[in-house]
Write a protein that holds these residues in place. Structure first.
Motif, PDB file in Angstrom:
ATOM      1  N   LEU A 105       2.862  37.620  15.268  1.00  0.00           N
ATOM      2  CA  LEU A 105       1.646  36.870  14.935  1.00  0.00           C
ATOM      3  C   LEU A 105       0.859  36.642  16.217  1.00  0.00           C
ATOM      4  CD1 LEU A 105       1.006  35.781  12.054  1.00  0.00           C
ATOM      5  CD2 LEU A 105       1.609  33.519  12.880  1.00  0.00           C
ATOM      6  N   VAL A 106      -0.424  36.984  16.212  1.00  0.00           N
ATOM      7  CA  VAL A 106      -1.260  36.825  17.406  1.00  0.00           C
ATOM      8  C   VAL A 106      -2.491  35.990  17.063  1.00  0.00           C
ATOM      9  CG1 VAL A 106      -2.476  37.988  19.282  1.00  0.00           C
ATOM     10  CG2 VAL A 106      -0.502  39.096  18.220  1.00  0.00           C
ATOM     11  N   ALA A 107      -2.731  34.948  17.832  1.00  0.00           N
ATOM     12  CA  ALA A 107      -3.916  34.107  17.624  1.00  0.00           C
ATOM     13  C   ALA A 107      -5.087  34.665  18.423  1.00  0.00           C
ATOM     14  CB  ALA A 107      -3.628  32.667  18.051  1.00  0.00           C
ATOM     15  N   VAL A 108      -6.258  34.775  17.786  1.00  0.00           N
ATOM     16  CA  VAL A 108      -7.458  35.259  18.474  1.00  0.00           C
ATOM     17  C   VAL A 108      -8.600  34.274  18.235  1.00  0.00           C
ATOM     18  CG1 VAL A 108      -6.802  37.681  18.421  1.00  0.00           C
ATOM     19  CG2 VAL A 108      -8.052  36.750  16.497  1.00  0.00           C
ATOM     20  N   LYS A 109      -9.325  33.947  19.298  1.00  0.00           N
ATOM     21  CA  LYS A 109     -10.397  32.951  19.204  1.00  0.00           C
ATOM     22  C   LYS A 109     -11.747  33.573  19.527  1.00  0.00           C
ATOM     23  CE  LYS A 109     -11.704  28.301  20.738  1.00  0.00           C
ATOM     24  NZ  LYS A 109     -11.389  27.149  21.629  1.00  0.00           N
ATOM     25  N   ARG A 110     -12.753  33.149  18.783  1.00  0.00           N
ATOM     26  CA  ARG A 110     -14.135  33.588  19.016  1.00  0.00           C
ATOM     27  C   ARG A 110     -14.778  32.624  20.018  1.00  0.00           C
ATOM     28  NH1 ARG A 110     -19.150  32.317  16.269  1.00  0.00           N
ATOM     29  NH2 ARG A 110     -20.611  34.084  16.277  1.00  0.00           N
ATOM     30  N   SER A 148      -7.225  33.952  13.128  1.00  0.00           N
ATOM     31  CA  SER A 148      -8.331  33.252  13.772  1.00  0.00           C
ATOM     32  C   SER A 148      -8.738  32.070  12.908  1.00  0.00           C
ATOM     33  CB  SER A 148      -9.521  34.187  13.987  1.00  0.00           C
ATOM     34  OG  SER A 148     -10.502  33.579  14.822  1.00  0.00           O
ATOM     35  N   MET A 149      -9.332  31.065  13.536  1.00  0.00           N
ATOM     36  CA  MET A 149      -9.726  29.845  12.843  1.00  0.00           C
ATOM     37  C   MET A 149     -11.133  29.451  13.244  1.00  0.00           C
ATOM     38  SD  MET A 149      -6.128  27.967  13.519  1.00  0.00           S
ATOM     39  CE  MET A 149      -4.621  28.833  13.060  1.00  0.00           C
ATOM     40  N   GLY A 150     -11.964  29.135  12.256  1.00  0.00           N
ATOM     41  CA  GLY A 150     -13.343  28.763  12.546  1.00  0.00           C
ATOM     42  C   GLY A 150     -14.274  29.231  11.448  1.00  0.00           C
ATOM     43  N   PRO A 151     -15.555  29.399  11.762  1.00  0.00           N
ATOM     44  CA  PRO A 151     -16.540  29.808  10.748  1.00  0.00           C
ATOM     45  C   PRO A 151     -16.352  31.257  10.311  1.00  0.00           C
ATOM     46  CG  PRO A 151     -17.550  29.725  12.918  1.00  0.00           C
ATOM     47  CD  PRO A 151     -16.175  29.150  13.076  1.00  0.00           C
ATOM     48  N   GLN A 152     -17.159  31.665   9.349  1.00  0.00           N
ATOM     49  CA  GLN A 152     -17.057  33.010   8.778  1.00  0.00           C
ATOM     50  C   GLN A 152     -17.185  34.096   9.843  1.00  0.00           C
ATOM     51  OE1 GLN A 152     -16.386  33.676   5.481  1.00  0.00           O
ATOM     52  NE2 GLN A 152     -16.222  35.816   6.081  1.00  0.00           N
ATOM     53  N   GLN A 153     -17.970  33.816  10.899  1.00  0.00           N
ATOM     54  CA  GLN A 153     -18.180  34.824  11.950  1.00  0.00           C
ATOM     55  C   GLN A 153     -16.891  35.197  12.676  1.00  0.00           C
ATOM     56  OE1 GLN A 153     -19.975  32.154  11.325  1.00  0.00           O
ATOM     57  NE2 GLN A 153     -22.107  32.304  12.007  1.00  0.00           N
ATOM     58  N   THR A 186     -14.173  38.724  14.991  1.00  0.00           N
ATOM     59  CA  THR A 186     -13.142  38.717  16.028  1.00  0.00           C
ATOM     60  C   THR A 186     -11.861  39.339  15.505  1.00  0.00           C
ATOM     61  OG1 THR A 186     -14.126  36.668  16.870  1.00  0.00           O
ATOM     62  CG2 THR A 186     -11.941  37.245  17.688  1.00  0.00           C
ATOM     63  N   ILE A 187     -11.510  39.022  14.260  1.00  0.00           N
ATOM     64  CA  ILE A 187     -10.322  39.621  13.653  1.00  0.00           C
ATOM     65  C   ILE A 187     -10.510  41.127  13.514  1.00  0.00           C
ATOM     66  CG2 ILE A 187      -8.892  39.709  11.578  1.00  0.00           C
ATOM     67  CD1 ILE A 187      -9.468  36.747  11.157  1.00  0.00           C
ATOM     68  N   ARG A 188     -11.706  41.566  13.121  1.00  0.00           N
ATOM     69  CA  ARG A 188     -11.977  43.004  12.992  1.00  0.00           C
ATOM     70  C   ARG A 188     -11.791  43.718  14.336  1.00  0.00           C
ATOM     71  NH1 ARG A 188     -11.305  44.400   7.848  1.00  0.00           N
ATOM     72  NH2 ARG A 188     -12.556  43.120   6.436  1.00  0.00           N
ATOM     73  N   THR A 189     -12.171  43.060  15.410  1.00  0.00           N
ATOM     74  CA  THR A 189     -11.951  43.636  16.747  1.00  0.00           C
ATOM     75  C   THR A 189     -10.466  43.835  16.999  1.00  0.00           C
ATOM     76  OG1 THR A 189     -13.953  42.568  17.608  1.00  0.00           O
ATOM     77  CG2 THR A 189     -12.337  43.307  19.223  1.00  0.00           C
ATOM     78  N   ALA A 190      -9.664  42.820  16.637  1.00  0.00           N
ATOM     79  CA  ALA A 190      -8.211  42.928  16.795  1.00  0.00           C
ATOM     80  C   ALA A 190      -7.643  44.045  15.916  1.00  0.00           C
ATOM     81  CB  ALA A 190      -7.548  41.597  16.452  1.00  0.00           C
ATOM     82  N   LEU A 191      -8.181  44.178  14.704  1.00  0.00           N
ATOM     83  CA  LEU A 191      -7.726  45.239  13.801  1.00  0.00           C
ATOM     84  C   LEU A 191      -8.094  46.619  14.342  1.00  0.00           C
ATOM     85  CD1 LEU A 191      -8.687  43.660  10.336  1.00  0.00           C
ATOM     86  CD2 LEU A 191      -6.440  43.695  11.430  1.00  0.00           C
ATOM     87  N   VAL A 200     -22.534  22.841  24.767  1.00  0.00           N
ATOM     88  CA  VAL A 200     -23.165  24.035  25.312  1.00  0.00           C
ATOM     89  C   VAL A 200     -23.882  24.780  24.189  1.00  0.00           C
ATOM     90  CG1 VAL A 200     -21.510  24.252  27.198  1.00  0.00           C
ATOM     91  CG2 VAL A 200     -21.073  25.439  25.044  1.00  0.00           C
ATOM     92  N   GLU A 201     -24.881  25.560  24.564  1.00  0.00           N
ATOM     93  CA  GLU A 201     -25.700  26.273  23.600  1.00  0.00           C
ATOM     94  C   GLU A 201     -24.954  27.492  23.069  1.00  0.00           C
ATOM     95  OE1 GLU A 201     -28.235  26.364  21.093  1.00  0.00           O
ATOM     96  OE2 GLU A 201     -29.068  25.140  22.726  1.00  0.00           O
ATOM     97  N   THR A 202     -24.806  27.569  21.738  1.00  0.00           N
ATOM     98  CA  THR A 202     -24.139  28.716  21.124  1.00  0.00           C
ATOM     99  C   THR A 202     -25.058  29.505  20.194  1.00  0.00           C
ATOM    100  OG1 THR A 202     -23.303  27.287  19.345  1.00  0.00           O
ATOM    101  CG2 THR A 202     -21.849  27.646  21.240  1.00  0.00           C
ATOM    102  N   ALA A 203     -26.245  28.958  19.910  1.00  0.00           N
ATOM    103  CA  ALA A 203     -27.186  29.658  19.023  1.00  0.00           C
ATOM    104  C   ALA A 203     -27.773  30.878  19.741  1.00  0.00           C
ATOM    105  CB  ALA A 203     -28.303  28.711  18.596  1.00  0.00           C
ATOM    106  N   ASN A 204     -27.766  32.011  19.046  1.00  0.00           N
ATOM    107  CA  ASN A 204     -28.317  33.264  19.589  1.00  0.00           C
ATOM    108  C   ASN A 204     -27.657  33.667  20.907  1.00  0.00           C
ATOM    109  OD1 ASN A 204     -30.276  33.429  17.450  1.00  0.00           O
ATOM    110  ND2 ASN A 204     -31.489  31.886  18.551  1.00  0.00           N
ATOM    111  N   VAL A 205     -26.363  33.377  21.008  1.00  0.00           N
ATOM    112  CA  VAL A 205     -25.594  33.730  22.201  1.00  0.00           C
ATOM    113  C   VAL A 205     -24.523  34.751  21.804  1.00  0.00           C
ATOM    114  CG1 VAL A 205     -23.968  32.857  23.931  1.00  0.00           C
ATOM    115  CG2 VAL A 205     -25.977  31.510  23.333  1.00  0.00           C
ATOM    116  N   LYS A 206     -24.325  35.763  22.630  1.00  0.00           N
ATOM    117  CA  LYS A 206     -23.322  36.780  22.343  1.00  0.00           C
ATOM    118  C   LYS A 206     -21.926  36.167  22.347  1.00  0.00           C
ATOM    119  CE  LYS A 206     -21.397  41.197  23.843  1.00  0.00           C
ATOM    120  NZ  LYS A 206     -21.338  42.221  24.915  1.00  0.00           N
ATOM    121  N   MET A 207     -21.159  36.436  21.296  1.00  0.00           N
ATOM    122  CA  MET A 207     -19.800  35.929  21.179  1.00  0.00           C
ATOM    123  C   MET A 207     -18.824  37.103  21.199  1.00  0.00           C
ATOM    124  SD  MET A 207     -20.579  32.665  20.790  1.00  0.00           S
ATOM    125  CE  MET A 207     -19.243  31.724  20.057  1.00  0.00           C
TER     126      MET A 207
END
Length: 249
Positions: free
Chosen positions: A4-9, A62-67, A71-76, A26-33
């Protein structure tokens, strides 16, 4: 063995972070994640264990919003087999993440959990240790080398005085340091394959976990701008400035 691997956005490490005008964060709107760099190392290590025949399945969580699904797709695409998204728009602090991870672990029953030692957004360095305490599992933090042999894991750790090698029983928790490996880039074919790999969606309510924050951020400020240096004429002037202006002697 299942890993099991945890990945964070998080905000991409190349982005210059800006503080919000009201100093609430910090500003996260319109910022590359992107994926937290230490978590990329965790995914890479799990993939290497699978390539060596030690692991059979890699599950990215991963845990958080739909976006966070991105991050999970990157891991996949890197090589994980499937994903689990705990979807919530709430602010998740380390203890809440550890509790949610425990709920996932109780369901998945992995033989090994790998996490990045810390996330580059909050730098807490707490989740792996908290999860180990909640599960009652052995832990090896700041790993720069991992060897699995049967029901034992031999882990070389980065410590202040150099390196420390320990042996712990499986199942266990490992948190990754920078020198553990060099993460691979996802190839185009693997990116396409990742779109078809399954991602299970859950919610904290489904898992019976209270994610209410225990800490409140009062104020966020940028560090003061560094002042320009000065050229002194002699040692006496240098000592005077160090003593009377810098206050270091």
């Amino acid at each position: 063995m299942k890993v099991l691997v945890a990945v964070k956005r998080v905000i991409d490490y190349n982005v210059k972070v800006r503080v919000k005008a009201d100093n609430t964060g910090v500003e996260t709107a319109n910022v590359k994640m992107s994926m937290n760099p230490f978590d990329e190392i965790a995914i890479e290590e799990a993939i290497r264990l699978k390539e060596a025949g030690t692991a059979e399945e890699i599950v990215a969580v991963s845990m958080g919003p739909q976006q966070c699904q991105e991050t999970i797709r990157t891991a996949l695409a890197m090589g994980a087999d499937r994903g689990v998204l705990v979807k919530t728009d709430d602010e998740l602090q380390p203890l809440a993440v550890a509790k949610l991870m425990k709920a996932v672990v109780d369901e998945e029953q992995p033989g090994l959990i790998i996490l990045g030692k810390q996330a580059i957004d909050d730098d807490s360095n707490q989740t792996g240790q908290m999860l180990a305490a909640l599960l009652g599992w052995p832990q090896a933090t700041f790993a720069s080398k991992v060897e699995i042999a049967g029901d034992k894991a031999k882990v070389t750790r980065e410590v202040d005085g150099g390196l420390e090698t320990i042996e712990i029983n499986m199942p266990c928790i490992v948190t990754t340091d920078l020198r553990l490996n060099e993460p691979r880039y996802a190839s185009l074919p693997n990116i396409m394959k990742a779109k078809k790999k399954p991602i299970d969606e859950k919610s904290p309510e489904d898992m019976g976990v209270d994610t209410a924050p225990r800490l409140t951020t009062i104020k966020v400020e940028e560090p003061p701008k560094r002042e320009a240096g000065v050229i002194v004429e002699d040692v006496a002037q240098l000592v005077d400035k160090l003593r009377n202006e810098a206050g270091v002697i």
